[in-house]
Each structure stands twice: as structure tokens, then as C-alpha cells.
Design a protein around this motif. Structure first.
Motif, PDB file in Angstrom:
ATOM      1  N   VAL A  61      45.722  19.122 -76.997  1.00 13.16           N
ATOM      2  CA  VAL A  61      45.776  20.292 -77.876  1.00 13.16           C
ATOM      3  C   VAL A  61      46.257  19.822 -79.241  1.00 13.16           C
ATOM      4  O   VAL A  61      47.358  19.262 -79.356  1.00 13.16           O
ATOM      5  CB  VAL A  61      46.714  21.368 -77.307  1.00 13.16           C
ATOM      6  N   SER A  62      45.447  20.023 -80.270  1.00 12.60           N
ATOM      7  CA  SER A  62      45.763  19.581 -81.630  1.00 12.60           C
ATOM      8  C   SER A  62      45.822  20.775 -82.574  1.00 12.60           C
ATOM      9  O   SER A  62      45.289  21.849 -82.291  1.00 12.60           O
ATOM     10  CB  SER A  62      44.721  18.574 -82.120  1.00 12.60           C
ATOM     11  N   ALA A  63      46.482  20.554 -83.712  1.00 13.47           N
ATOM     12  CA  ALA A  63      46.572  21.606 -84.730  1.00 13.47           C
ATOM     13  C   ALA A  63      45.215  21.774 -85.401  1.00 13.47           C
ATOM     14  O   ALA A  63      44.673  20.806 -85.952  1.00 13.47           O
ATOM     15  CB  ALA A  63      47.635  21.234 -85.762  1.00 13.47           C
ATOM     16  N   PRO A  64      44.626  22.982 -85.377  1.00 15.49           N
ATOM     17  CA  PRO A  64      43.311  23.171 -86.006  1.00 15.49           C
ATOM     18  C   PRO A  64      43.376  23.182 -87.528  1.00 15.49           C
ATOM     19  O   PRO A  64      42.383  22.911 -88.179  1.00 15.49           O
ATOM     20  CB  PRO A  64      42.859  24.529 -85.455  1.00 15.49           C
ATOM     21  N   ILE A  65      44.549  23.520 -88.071  1.00  9.28           N
ATOM     22  CA  ILE A  65      44.724  23.579 -89.527  1.00  9.28           C
ATOM     23  C   ILE A  65      46.079  22.995 -89.872  1.00  9.28           C
ATOM     24  O   ILE A  65      46.956  22.847 -89.017  1.00  9.28           O
ATOM     25  CB  ILE A  65      44.635  25.033 -90.057  1.00  9.28           C
ATOM     26  N   ALA A  66      46.263  22.668 -91.136  1.00 10.32           N
ATOM     27  CA  ALA A  66      47.576  22.238 -91.612  1.00 10.32           C
ATOM     28  C   ALA A  66      48.481  23.456 -91.745  1.00 10.32           C
ATOM     29  O   ALA A  66      48.039  24.542 -92.131  1.00 10.32           O
ATOM     30  CB  ALA A  66      47.443  21.516 -92.948  1.00 10.32           C
ATOM     31  N   GLY A  67      49.730  23.302 -91.390  1.00  9.70           N
ATOM     32  CA  GLY A  67      50.661  24.419 -91.471  1.00  9.70           C
ATOM     33  C   GLY A  67      52.031  24.024 -90.981  1.00  9.70           C
ATOM     34  O   GLY A  67      52.353  22.840 -90.808  1.00  9.70           O
ATOM     35  N   HIS A  68      52.843  25.037 -90.750  1.00  7.12           N
ATOM     36  CA  HIS A  68      54.217  24.833 -90.270  1.00  7.12           C
ATOM     37  C   HIS A  68      54.254  25.223 -88.792  1.00  7.12           C
ATOM     38  O   HIS A  68      54.109  26.394 -88.445  1.00  7.12           O
ATOM     39  CB  HIS A  68      55.191  25.684 -91.080  1.00  7.12           C
ATOM     40  N   HIS A  91      52.410  28.517 -88.712  1.00  8.99           N
ATOM     41  CA  HIS A  91      52.623  29.379 -89.865  1.00  8.99           C
ATOM     42  C   HIS A  91      52.086  28.696 -91.126  1.00  8.99           C
ATOM     43  O   HIS A  91      51.908  27.470 -91.145  1.00  8.99           O
ATOM     44  CB  HIS A  91      54.116  29.667 -90.056  1.00  8.99           C
ATOM     45  N   PRO A  92      51.860  29.471 -92.187  1.00  5.19           N
ATOM     46  CA  PRO A  92      51.465  28.842 -93.455  1.00  5.19           C
ATOM     47  C   PRO A  92      52.573  27.942 -93.978  1.00  5.19           C
ATOM     48  O   PRO A  92      53.765  28.181 -93.750  1.00  5.19           O
ATOM     49  CB  PRO A  92      51.238  30.041 -94.388  1.00  5.19           C
ATOM     50  N   LEU A  93      52.189  26.922 -94.686  1.00  2.48           N
ATOM     51  CA  LEU A  93      53.166  26.008 -95.272  1.00  2.48           C
ATOM     52  C   LEU A  93      53.903  26.674 -96.426  1.00  2.48           C
ATOM     53  O   LEU A  93      53.335  27.500 -97.164  1.00  2.48           O
ATOM     54  CB  LEU A  93      52.470  24.744 -95.779  1.00  2.48           C
ATOM     55  N   ASP A  94      55.166  26.351 -96.598  1.00  3.87           N
ATOM     56  CA  ASP A  94      55.930  26.839 -97.746  1.00  3.87           C
ATOM     57  C   ASP A  94      55.454  26.152 -99.014  1.00  3.87           C
ATOM     58  O   ASP A  94      54.973  25.005 -98.974  1.00  3.87           O
ATOM     59  CB  ASP A  94      57.425  26.554 -97.548  1.00  3.87           C
ATOM     60  N   PRO A  95      55.568  26.841-100.190  1.00  2.00           N
ATOM     61  CA  PRO A  95      55.193  26.184-101.448  1.00  2.00           C
ATOM     62  C   PRO A  95      56.149  25.034-101.763  1.00  2.00           C
ATOM     63  O   PRO A  95      57.291  25.017-101.297  1.00  2.00           O
ATOM     64  CB  PRO A  95      55.314  27.312-102.481  1.00  2.00           C
ATOM     65  N   PRO A  96      55.710  24.076-102.554  1.00  2.00           N
ATOM     66  CA  PRO A  96      56.593  22.947-102.875  1.00  2.00           C
ATOM     67  C   PRO A  96      57.716  23.369-103.824  1.00  2.00           C
ATOM     68  O   PRO A  96      57.612  24.371-104.544  1.00  2.00           O
ATOM     69  CB  PRO A  96      55.656  21.934-103.531  1.00  2.00           C
ATOM     70  N   LEU A  97      58.777  22.597-103.844  1.00  2.69           N
ATOM     71  CA  LEU A  97      59.873  22.851-104.779  1.00  2.69           C
ATOM     72  C   LEU A  97      59.414  22.607-106.210  1.00  2.69           C
ATOM     73  O   LEU A  97      58.583  21.732-106.486  1.00  2.69           O
ATOM     74  CB  LEU A  97      61.053  21.924-104.455  1.00  2.69           C
ATOM     75  N   ILE A  98      59.945  23.417-107.142  1.00  2.00           N
ATOM     76  CA  ILE A  98      59.553  23.333-108.554  1.00  2.00           C
ATOM     77  C   ILE A  98      60.666  22.640-109.328  1.00  2.00           C
ATOM     78  O   ILE A  98      61.819  23.098-109.324  1.00  2.00           O
ATOM     79  CB  ILE A  98      59.288  24.733-109.132  1.00  2.00           C
ATOM     80  N   ALA A 221      54.773  17.275 -79.973  1.00  2.00           N
ATOM     81  CA  ALA A 221      55.465  17.905 -81.099  1.00  2.00           C
ATOM     82  C   ALA A 221      56.308  19.040 -80.536  1.00  2.00           C
ATOM     83  O   ALA A 221      55.808  20.139 -80.304  1.00  2.00           O
ATOM     84  CB  ALA A 221      54.470  18.418 -82.134  1.00  2.00           C
ATOM     85  N   LYS A 222      57.576  18.770 -80.292  1.00  2.00           N
ATOM     86  CA  LYS A 222      58.457  19.755 -79.681  1.00  2.00           C
ATOM     87  C   LYS A 222      59.159  20.606 -80.725  1.00  2.00           C
ATOM     88  O   LYS A 222      59.222  21.826 -80.614  1.00  2.00           O
ATOM     89  CB  LYS A 222      59.482  19.033 -78.803  1.00  2.00           C
ATOM     90  N   SER A 223      59.708  19.977 -81.748  1.00  4.66           N
ATOM     91  CA  SER A 223      60.513  20.691 -82.736  1.00  4.66           C
ATOM     92  C   SER A 223      59.641  21.339 -83.802  1.00  4.66           C
ATOM     93  O   SER A 223      58.480  20.980 -83.997  1.00  4.66           O
ATOM     94  CB  SER A 223      61.505  19.727 -83.389  1.00  4.66           C
ATOM     95  N   GLU A 224      60.230  22.301 -84.500  1.00  3.81           N
ATOM     96  CA  GLU A 224      59.558  22.950 -85.622  1.00  3.81           C
ATOM     97  C   GLU A 224      59.377  21.947 -86.744  1.00  3.81           C
ATOM     98  O   GLU A 224      60.313  21.244 -87.127  1.00  3.81           O
ATOM     99  CB  GLU A 224      60.402  24.135 -86.091  1.00  3.81           C
ATOM    100  N   GLN A 225      58.158  21.887 -87.302  1.00  2.00           N
ATOM    101  CA  GLN A 225      57.865  20.862 -88.297  1.00  2.00           C
ATOM    102  C   GLN A 225      56.541  21.163 -88.983  1.00  2.00           C
ATOM    103  O   GLN A 225      55.682  21.844 -88.409  1.00  2.00           O
ATOM    104  CB  GLN A 225      57.779  19.488 -87.634  1.00  2.00           C
ATOM    105  N   PRO A 226      56.355  20.650 -90.212  1.00  2.00           N
ATOM    106  CA  PRO A 226      55.029  20.736 -90.839  1.00  2.00           C
ATOM    107  C   PRO A 226      54.073  19.779 -90.139  1.00  2.00           C
ATOM    108  O   PRO A 226      54.446  18.671 -89.752  1.00  2.00           O
ATOM    109  CB  PRO A 226      55.290  20.299 -92.290  1.00  2.00           C
ATOM    110  N   VAL A 227      52.829  20.204 -89.969  1.00  2.00           N
ATOM    111  CA  VAL A 227      51.831  19.377 -89.302  1.00  2.00           C
ATOM    112  C   VAL A 227      50.549  19.382 -90.118  1.00  2.00           C
ATOM    113  O   VAL A 227      50.239  20.347 -90.818  1.00  2.00           O
ATOM    114  CB  VAL A 227      51.541  19.870 -87.866  1.00  2.00           C
ATOM    115  N   ALA A 228      49.821  18.273 -90.031  1.00  2.00           N
ATOM    116  CA  ALA A 228      48.504  18.176 -90.658  1.00  2.00           C
ATOM    117  C   ALA A 228      47.444  18.592 -89.645  1.00  2.00           C
ATOM    118  O   ALA A 228      47.692  18.634 -88.444  1.00  2.00           O
ATOM    119  CB  ALA A 228      48.256  16.755 -91.143  1.00  2.00           C
ATOM    120  N   LYS A 232      48.449  15.948 -82.867  1.00  2.00           N
ATOM    121  CA  LYS A 232      48.534  16.213 -81.426  1.00  2.00           C
ATOM    122  C   LYS A 232      49.812  16.993 -81.117  1.00  2.00           C
ATOM    123  O   LYS A 232      50.897  16.622 -81.561  1.00  2.00           O
ATOM    124  CB  LYS A 232      48.520  14.908 -80.639  1.00  2.00           C
ATOM    125  N   ILE A 233      49.651  18.056 -80.345  1.00  2.00           N
ATOM    126  CA  ILE A 233      50.786  18.903 -79.990  1.00  2.00           C
ATOM    127  C   ILE A 233      51.149  18.740 -78.517  1.00  2.00           C
ATOM    128  O   ILE A 233      52.322  18.573 -78.166  1.00  2.00           O
ATOM    129  CB  ILE A 233      50.477  20.376 -80.306  1.00  2.00           C
TER     130      ILE A 233
END
Length: 400
Positions: A61-68, A91-98, A221-228, A232-233
Motif C-alpha cells: 500500500v503506497s501513498a497515491p499523492i504527496a501529503g501529510h 492530509h494536504p501538506l502545510d505551506p512552507p515557512l516564510i 510508515a507508522k508515525s505522522e509524517q510528510p510523504v511523497a 510505501k506505507i
């Protein structure tokens, strides 16, 4: 006189006894040896090699899209249902820091967008005034046209001017909406990332469900994290549908055919499990042994005929594969064999003496060798012959 002869006789006996004692002490003593017999019966040639069990069909099972990726709640061994059990939520990715410079540029862009909105609104008001003036002129022209004091061309010009200004007014209104959208975009670029404690929208996620019924074999991928995309999950499969992978030396693999019998041993159970070779992979690979020697090996895929629920995915086993077998084979213990130049030979015990005999050998296993010629059934041979054994040496079988 008689006593003199008696003394000589006694001394003669003493000397004879001494000589007999020396002869007895110096006589050739038979060497005690381990003996075995040439027998006839069933024989099997096999090779044993370490292998590993694996689920035949593993679904990743893999991430179909990039996200959190939210924290995965599934554990290894959990049962899942196809298209029902949620494996992951993205979830959607957070915006980058400015940084400060980027923030200043974005603030300037926002002020420019606000000014553009104001300019568009002013332009809209100007077109409104011009349109009102043109409509008044058109009304006067219509009244004069009824009295025939105004040329028809002047009336058409007044009508056209109203239509053009109405179109320009609509364009100015659309320009205001465009400038407002640009302002909203500039303000959106100023949004900073949320803190980890901030609640996330529940309706903005992509839920990834299990593709098949089965069991979770592993969670990558057990913990919460950004993924591309493509990360693989988890892996899912059915542990009841196992196969075995054994890597043999290529020289041994060519002696095995699909359908060959095998035994699974040393897997932790009380008895061996029957298996059969299903496929021999066509391509080999290089593997470095524990001694640092590069070896060419080939994977063999085996199907279990006897299954045990205690076996799972990735378990270590030993496989004993049958290379050849015969039912009525003349055989000799391999511990009796030794090399004499380029030929095989044994020491047979005949009339209490060791006789070196050349033999022809066929198949061999870890215990016995097939005899093609040289000995007969029932012949006795010396096991583990030492350097002290030679042709004609006096030997006797050691009694245990």
C-alpha cells in the motif's frame, strides 16, 4: 650324571621360553579398525539449503499523492477487509515557512493588489458616468429624431456609443473581480503553517483502503509524517498462502527439475513438512558467502504440500531437495572411500587382512555412495582408514 642332563633340559626350556616370549612380543598385531558392510537398498541423493518463507502475493500500500500522512493505527498481524479497512489517511501538506525577505515581497505584492482593486473600481465608476451621459444623449437624440430635426446617422452614433460604453462597463466590472482574486491570492501566500496542535479539516483527506482481504505483514510508515507520492506505507497479504524461496548454487540448481520433491526441516516444528519445487528462476545472482567467496546462486520457489499455521511470512527454514533416488542400489559407506590418484578405492577385510580394491562410484550422498563395480553385497570394508593401514596389513574389526 642324570642331574646334569636335567639341568641342561631346564636351561633349554628357559631359553626356549625367552625366545618364544620375544617372538610373541615382536609378532605382528592386528590393528583394530571400524568396519562397515556393503549393502543393497533404497538410496536418495539430496541437497540441504537455508531458505525463507514468504506470502505468495504481497500487496504494498503506497501513498497515491504527496501529503501529510496521519499516524497509522494498524499493527502487524491485524486483519483487514478489501475496500473497507482504512490503512492510511493523507492530509494536504502545510505551506512552507516564510522568511523575512519573502514576507516583505509578499506584503508588497498584497498592497499592489489592493491598489489594483482601487484602480479598477475607479475605472468602473468612470465608465458608469460616461454611460449615463451617453444614455442621456441617446434619449435627446430619440426625441429630436421624432421631429426630424436630427439626422439618422447621428442617432445611430448615439446608439452605438451607449452599446460600447455598456460593454466597457461590463469589462471594468470583470476587472474588479480579477483584481480582487489577485488580492486574495496575495493574502493566501502570506498564510503561515499551522502548529501541530491545530485541528485539521476532516473532509480534506484522502483515505487509502486495503486492496485485498488479508493480514498486515508490515508497517513501513507508522508515525505522522510528510510523504511523497509512491511512499510505501504497509504490506498486506494472506499468511495462509505461503511459498518458500531457497537459493542454491547454480551447479546444484541444474540438477533439480520442477516438480522435484523436498522436505522442510529445522523450521521449529516436530516433524518435516513435504514440499515440491514449482519454479526455478532463469536468472542467477552473485552472493558472498560467510567465508567471503563470491558464489553464483539461483532462487528456487517451492510450494508447501503440508501446511502448518505456525509458519508465517519471513520465517527461516531448511529445505532438503531430492536430486536423485533409487530403490535397489548397491552402496558403500562414504567414510570407507579414499582417493588413489584419480581413482576411488577402499580397504576390504578379507581373511583378516586389508586388501586395497579399486571401485567405481556413481551417486553419492552424505552417508553412502552408489557402487558401480569393485565390491559385492555383504563385503566388509574399513571405515575411516588411517595412514597405518596398507595392503595386506593384519586387521580386526573393533567391537563396540
Amino acid at each position: 650324571m642324570q642331574g646334569k642332563w636335567i639341568k641342561r633340559f631346564i636351561w633349554t626350556l628357559v631359553v626356549a621360553a625367552i625366545i618364544a616370549g620375544f617372538v610373541y612380543a615382536l609378532r605382528e598385531k592386528p590393528q583394530a579398525v571400524d568396519a562397515g558392510a556393503v549393502t543393497r537398498g533404497a538410496m536418495k541423493v539430496s541437497v540441504s539449503q537455508e531458505g525463507v518463507t514468504r506470502v505468495r502475493d504481497v500487496y504494498t500500500v503506497s501513498a497515491p499523492i504527496a501529503g501529510h500522512l496521519a499516524r497509522t493505527v494498524l499493527e502487524e498481524g491485524d486483519k483487514v477487509t478489501a475496500d473497507v479497512t482504512v490503512v492510511a489517511a493523507i492530509h494536504p501538506l502545510d505551506p512552507p515557512l516564510i522568511d523575512l525577505r519573502s514576507q516583505a515581497e509578499l506584503l508588497a505584492a498584497r498592497e499592489a493588489a489592493r491598489a489594483a482593486v482601487s484602480m479598477a473600481e475607479i475605472e468602473y465608476k468612470r465608465f458608469q458616468s460616461d454611460l449615463q451621459f451617453a444614455r442621456d444623449n441617446l434619449a435627446r437624440a430619440l426625441r429630436l429624431a421624432k421631429t426630424e430635426f436630427l439626422a439618422e446617422s447621428a442617432l445611430q452614433k448615439a446608439t452605438t456609443e451607449v452599446e460600447v460604453l455598456e460593454a466597457q462597463l461590463g469589462s471594468a466590472k470583470a476587472a474588479i473581480e480579477l483584481r480582487k482574486a489577485e488580492l486574495a491570492s496575495a493574502e493566501a501566500r502570506l498564510i503561515q503553517p499551522q502548529s501541530s496542535d491545530a485541528p485539521r479539516e476532516r473532509n480534506c483527506c484522502v483515505y487509502v483502503t486495503a486492496p485485498v482481504n488479508g493480514v498486515v505483514l508490515g508497517v513501513m510508515a507508522k508515525s505522522e509524517q510528510p510523504v511523497a507520492a509512491g511512499t510505501k506505507i504497509a504490506e498486506i497479504g494472506d499468511p495462509g498462502n505461503l511459498e518458500i524461496v531457497v537459493d542454491l548454487l547454480s551447479s546444484d540448481a541444474v540438477r533439480v527439475a520442477p516438480g522435484a520433491q523436498a522436505e522442510i526441516i529445522d523450521w521449529g516444528g516436530e516433524h518435516a513438512l513435504a514440499a515440491r519445487v514449482r519454479r526455478i528462476e532463469p536468472a542467477g545472482f552473485t552472493k558472498v558467502s560467510a567465508l567471503g567467496i563470491e558464489e553464483q546462486r539461483v532462487n528456487l520457489i517451492l510450494d508447501l504440500e503440508d501446511k502448518d499455521p505456525r509458519l508465517g511470512h519471513g520465517f527461516r527454514i531448511y529445505a532438503r531437495l531430492t536430486l536423485w533416488q533409487g530403490e535397489d542400489v548397491l552402496q558403500v559407506p562414504i567414510s570407507a572411500l579414499f582417493r588413489n590418484g584419480r581413482e576411488w578405492a577402499v580397504f576390504a577385510i578379507r581373511d583378516g587382512r586389508a586388501r586395497q580394491i579399486k571401485v567405481e562410484i556413481g551417486h553419492m550422498n552424505d552417508e553412502t555412495a552408489e557402487l558401480a563395480a569393485g565390491l559385492e553385497q555383504g563385503d566388509t570394508v574399513i571405515l575411516h582408514p588411517s595412514d597405518t593401514i596398507s595392503e595386506g596389513a593384519l586387521v580386526e574389526a573393533r567391537v563396540e
